[in-house]
Write a protein that holds these residues in place. Structure first.
Motif, PDB file in Angstrom:
ATOM      1  N   SER A  31      26.928  36.778  -9.356  1.00  0.00           N
ATOM      2  CA  SER A  31      26.445  35.906  -8.280  1.00  0.00           C
ATOM      3  C   SER A  31      26.145  34.506  -8.797  1.00  0.00           C
ATOM      4  O   SER A  31      26.429  33.515  -8.128  1.00  0.00           O
ATOM      5  CB  SER A  31      25.186  36.504  -7.648  1.00  0.00           C
ATOM      6  N   TYR A  32      25.584  34.415  -9.991  1.00  0.00           N
ATOM      7  CA  TYR A  32      25.295  33.111 -10.576  1.00  0.00           C
ATOM      8  C   TYR A  32      26.587  32.354 -10.895  1.00  0.00           C
ATOM      9  O   TYR A  32      26.667  31.132 -10.713  1.00  0.00           O
ATOM     10  CB  TYR A  32      24.444  33.276 -11.836  1.00  0.00           C
ATOM     11  N   PHE A  33      27.586  33.080 -11.389  1.00  0.00           N
ATOM     12  CA  PHE A  33      28.874  32.440 -11.653  1.00  0.00           C
ATOM     13  C   PHE A  33      29.396  31.780 -10.381  1.00  0.00           C
ATOM     14  O   PHE A  33      29.759  30.597 -10.380  1.00  0.00           O
ATOM     15  CB  PHE A  33      29.894  33.477 -12.144  1.00  0.00           C
ATOM     16  N   SER A  34      29.473  32.533  -9.306  1.00  0.00           N
ATOM     17  CA  SER A  34      30.084  32.014  -8.081  1.00  0.00           C
ATOM     18  C   SER A  34      29.248  30.914  -7.438  1.00  0.00           C
ATOM     19  O   SER A  34      29.781  30.091  -6.693  1.00  0.00           O
ATOM     20  CB  SER A  34      30.305  33.166  -7.091  1.00  0.00           C
ATOM     21  N   ALA A  35      27.933  30.885  -7.739  1.00  0.00           N
ATOM     22  CA  ALA A  35      27.061  29.874  -7.135  1.00  0.00           C
ATOM     23  C   ALA A  35      27.152  28.522  -7.830  1.00  0.00           C
ATOM     24  O   ALA A  35      26.675  27.515  -7.297  1.00  0.00           O
ATOM     25  CB  ALA A  35      25.614  30.364  -7.147  1.00  0.00           C
ATOM     26  N   ALA A  36      27.748  28.474  -9.009  1.00  0.00           N
ATOM     27  CA  ALA A  36      27.826  27.219  -9.763  1.00  0.00           C
ATOM     28  C   ALA A  36      28.904  26.292  -9.194  1.00  0.00           C
ATOM     29  O   ALA A  36      29.813  26.719  -8.474  1.00  0.00           O
ATOM     30  CB  ALA A  36      28.107  27.516 -11.226  1.00  0.00           C
ATOM     31  N   ASP A  37      28.796  25.020  -9.548  1.00  0.00           N
ATOM     32  CA  ASP A  37      29.813  24.042  -9.168  1.00  0.00           C
ATOM     33  C   ASP A  37      30.808  23.793 -10.296  1.00  0.00           C
ATOM     34  O   ASP A  37      31.979  23.500 -10.040  1.00  0.00           O
ATOM     35  CB  ASP A  37      29.147  22.726  -8.774  1.00  0.00           C
ATOM     36  N   VAL A  38      30.336  23.889 -11.529  1.00  0.00           N
ATOM     37  CA  VAL A  38      31.201  23.760 -12.711  1.00  0.00           C
ATOM     38  C   VAL A  38      30.691  24.741 -13.761  1.00  0.00           C
ATOM     39  O   VAL A  38      29.478  24.887 -13.954  1.00  0.00           O
ATOM     40  CB  VAL A  38      31.174  22.327 -13.299  1.00  0.00           C
TER      41      VAL A  38
ATOM     42  N   PRO B 199      29.148  33.254  -1.456  1.00  0.00           N
ATOM     43  CA  PRO B 199      28.362  32.106  -0.988  1.00  0.00           C
ATOM     44  C   PRO B 199      27.526  31.506  -2.116  1.00  0.00           C
ATOM     45  O   PRO B 199      27.022  32.223  -2.980  1.00  0.00           O
ATOM     46  CB  PRO B 199      27.464  32.724   0.096  1.00  0.00           C
ATOM     47  N   LYS B 200      27.385  30.197  -2.105  1.00  0.00           N
ATOM     48  CA  LYS B 200      26.686  29.506  -3.181  1.00  0.00           C
ATOM     49  C   LYS B 200      25.188  29.338  -2.928  1.00  0.00           C
ATOM     50  O   LYS B 200      24.464  28.839  -3.796  1.00  0.00           O
ATOM     51  CB  LYS B 200      27.325  28.122  -3.406  1.00  0.00           C
ATOM     52  N   ASP B 201      24.713  29.777  -1.774  1.00  0.00           N
ATOM     53  CA  ASP B 201      23.321  29.512  -1.440  1.00  0.00           C
ATOM     54  C   ASP B 201      22.328  30.446  -2.113  1.00  0.00           C
ATOM     55  O   ASP B 201      21.128  30.390  -1.851  1.00  0.00           O
ATOM     56  CB  ASP B 201      23.114  29.551   0.079  1.00  0.00           C
ATOM     57  N   ILE B 202      22.796  31.330  -3.013  1.00  0.00           N
ATOM     58  CA  ILE B 202      21.875  32.187  -3.755  1.00  0.00           C
ATOM     59  C   ILE B 202      20.963  31.358  -4.658  1.00  0.00           C
ATOM     60  O   ILE B 202      19.842  31.760  -4.980  1.00  0.00           O
ATOM     61  CB  ILE B 202      22.647  33.231  -4.595  1.00  0.00           C
ATOM     62  N   LEU B 203      21.425  30.174  -5.069  1.00  0.00           N
ATOM     63  CA  LEU B 203      20.649  29.317  -5.967  1.00  0.00           C
ATOM     64  C   LEU B 203      20.129  28.095  -5.211  1.00  0.00           C
ATOM     65  O   LEU B 203      20.914  27.287  -4.695  1.00  0.00           O
ATOM     66  CB  LEU B 203      21.508  28.863  -7.149  1.00  0.00           C
ATOM     67  N   ASP B 204      18.813  27.990  -5.144  1.00  0.00           N
ATOM     68  CA  ASP B 204      18.183  26.847  -4.489  1.00  0.00           C
ATOM     69  C   ASP B 204      17.801  25.834  -5.574  1.00  0.00           C
ATOM     70  O   ASP B 204      16.634  25.694  -5.947  1.00  0.00           O
ATOM     71  CB  ASP B 204      16.951  27.306  -3.704  1.00  0.00           C
ATOM     72  N   LEU B 205      18.811  25.154  -6.082  1.00  0.00           N
ATOM     73  CA  LEU B 205      18.631  24.185  -7.156  1.00  0.00           C
ATOM     74  C   LEU B 205      19.371  22.899  -6.794  1.00  0.00           C
ATOM     75  O   LEU B 205      20.365  22.945  -6.049  1.00  0.00           O
ATOM     76  CB  LEU B 205      19.187  24.743  -8.475  1.00  0.00           C
ATOM     77  N   PRO B 206      18.914  21.765  -7.312  1.00  0.00           N
ATOM     78  CA  PRO B 206      19.650  20.519  -7.065  1.00  0.00           C
ATOM     79  C   PRO B 206      21.096  20.617  -7.544  1.00  0.00           C
ATOM     80  O   PRO B 206      21.363  21.124  -8.633  1.00  0.00           O
ATOM     81  CB  PRO B 206      18.858  19.486  -7.873  1.00  0.00           C
ATOM     82  N   ARG B 207      21.989  20.142  -6.728  1.00  0.00           N
ATOM     83  CA  ARG B 207      23.413  20.177  -7.090  1.00  0.00           C
ATOM     84  C   ARG B 207      23.894  18.795  -7.510  1.00  0.00           C
ATOM     85  O   ARG B 207      23.306  17.787  -7.128  1.00  0.00           O
ATOM     86  CB  ARG B 207      24.231  20.712  -5.908  1.00  0.00           C
ATOM     87  N   PRO B 208      24.977  18.795  -8.304  1.00  0.00           N
ATOM     88  CA  PRO B 208      25.802  19.919  -8.739  1.00  0.00           C
ATOM     89  C   PRO B 208      25.064  20.825  -9.743  1.00  0.00           C
ATOM     90  O   PRO B 208      24.222  20.362 -10.510  1.00  0.00           O
ATOM     91  CB  PRO B 208      27.007  19.256  -9.401  1.00  0.00           C
ATOM     92  N   ILE B 209      25.451  22.108  -9.752  1.00  0.00           N
ATOM     93  CA  ILE B 209      24.916  23.065 -10.716  1.00  0.00           C
ATOM     94  C   ILE B 209      25.978  23.284 -11.792  1.00  0.00           C
ATOM     95  O   ILE B 209      27.111  23.683 -11.502  1.00  0.00           O
ATOM     96  CB  ILE B 209      24.549  24.396 -10.049  1.00  0.00           C
ATOM     97  N   TYR B 210      25.577  22.998 -13.036  1.00  0.00           N
ATOM     98  CA  TYR B 210      26.463  23.175 -14.186  1.00  0.00           C
ATOM     99  C   TYR B 210      25.985  24.414 -14.940  1.00  0.00           C
ATOM    100  O   TYR B 210      24.872  24.454 -15.453  1.00  0.00           O
ATOM    101  CB  TYR B 210      26.412  21.961 -15.105  1.00  0.00           C
TER     102      TYR B 210
END
Length: 348
Positions: free
Chosen positions: A238-245, A171-182
């Motif tokens: 977890s950070y890898f999978s939470a990214a968009d690119v 799941p990508k919700d581990i990171l509460d940051l504006p998306r997209p996350i690079y």
């Protein structure tokens, strides 16, 4: 088989060379081989100028000889061109022993970036070092072609693998940051061309995971980016999978293990069309994008299929990588000189 690996890059260093050698040793040992890695931790050492995270062994030859002879290997692989690699090469040449080498890093480009020493000088040294062995292992076809054109001989393919159980879609919700996350993950150092990524104007969040000598400078210069620092393997995955690119800005890596880790996590990759990305992503545009303009590559990678990314990563296993390594090794035609009891005791 008793396999000796000599490497200037070894634990506690964290980089692609160390990960590759660690995983290769693990698979070899599971298959019943006896593997000894001689690294800088066995010797007196000093921080590398301009790169203190890397430690260089001081006058390692005499102790290295004792360690080699105490282990009595059936095959010798010299992984790096630093002080330990040089000492191991000297020993093998002095005793007429066969050895293999590997081209892990575009050392001439790094040296030119940091010191201004001409590429021709460094490549002359690298040819001397590697062409003296029975074969040089390289990770990709494009690297092999480039090095062949520069006069390197006896090249052998040794690809890379990825831990598909550790790096997988989550799941990508581990990171509460504006998306997209690079995401960029790796050493934060000028050699990795991280600033080419940081200076881009992008909607969303630029996220940097890793440490290095340029971290503080980049953090001050680019306050809009998020710098997560060093992460243990579980958090890193977890950070890898939470990214968009996943953004891979390097121009000098010979492969880029992090590219496979991103793909295994279901994350598309944006990179320049250079050795490594051009071999992994180039034939598979469904998993990312390559462009001389990194911003264009990032926009092109957004929205690519997570399933396609994962499927491609599954083709890269450490078992297959280790098969290649074993095929490339050249067993010694004669045993190393036997260490005396005293020498063996000193090496222990």
């Amino acid at each position: 088989m008793r396999i000796l690996i000599v490497s200037d890059a070894w634990h506690p260093q964290v980089n692609g060379v160390v990960r590759t050698l660690t995983k290769t040793r693990e698979v070899l040992e599971k298959r019943g081989h006896v593997v000894e890695v001689i690294g800088p931790g066995e010797f007196r050492r000093v921080p590398c100028p301009t790169y203190p995270e890397i430690e260089l062994s001081i006058l390692p030859y005499r102790k290295l000889v004792r360690l080699i002879e105490a282990f009595a290997p059936d095959a010798i692989h010299i992984a790096t061109e630093g002080p330990l690699g040089m000492a191991a090469r000297k020993y093998c040449k002095r005793h007429n022993l066969i050895f293999t080498t590997a081209y892990h890093t575009k050392f001439p480009e790094y040296v030119q970036e940091r010191t201004g020493i001409p590429l021709s000088w460094s490549y002359a040294f690298m040819r001397w070092f590697h062409n003296g062995g029975a074969g040089m292992m390289v990770a990709t076809d494009s690297l092999a072609q480039s090095l062949t054109e520069r006069g390197f001989k006896n090249l052998r393919t040794w690809s890379r693998g990825v831990d598909i159980e550790r790096f997988k879609p989550r799941p990508k919700d581990i990171l509460d940051l504006p998306r997209p996350i690079y995401l960029y993950a790796g050493r934060v150092v000028v050699d990795k061309n991280v600033e080419a990524f940081l200076k881009l104007k992008l909607d969303g969040t630029k996220l940097v995971v890793g440490i290095g000598p340029d971290l503080d400078g980049y953090r001050a210069k680019y306050p809009e980016a998020v710098f997560a620092g060093y992460l243990e393997n579980g958090h890193l995955a977890s950070y890898f999978s939470a990214a968009d690119v996943f953004v891979f800005p390097s121009l000098t890596d010979t492969f880029g293990l992090v590219v496979l880790e991103a793909l295994a996590s279901g994350v598309p990759v944006a990179a320049y069309p250079v050795t490594g990305p051009i071999d992994i992503i180039g034939p598979h545009p469904e998993v990312g994008a390559l462009d001389e303009d990194l911003a264009v590559a990032i926009r092109g990678a957004l929205g690519k299929s997570p399933e396609a990314c994962r499927d491609l990563a599954l083709q890269y296993s450490w078992d297959a990588c280790t098969d290649q390594f074993l095929r490339n090794l050249v067993p010694l035609e004669r045993p190393v000189p036997r260490a005396s009891v005293a020498s063996a005791a000193k090496a222990a």
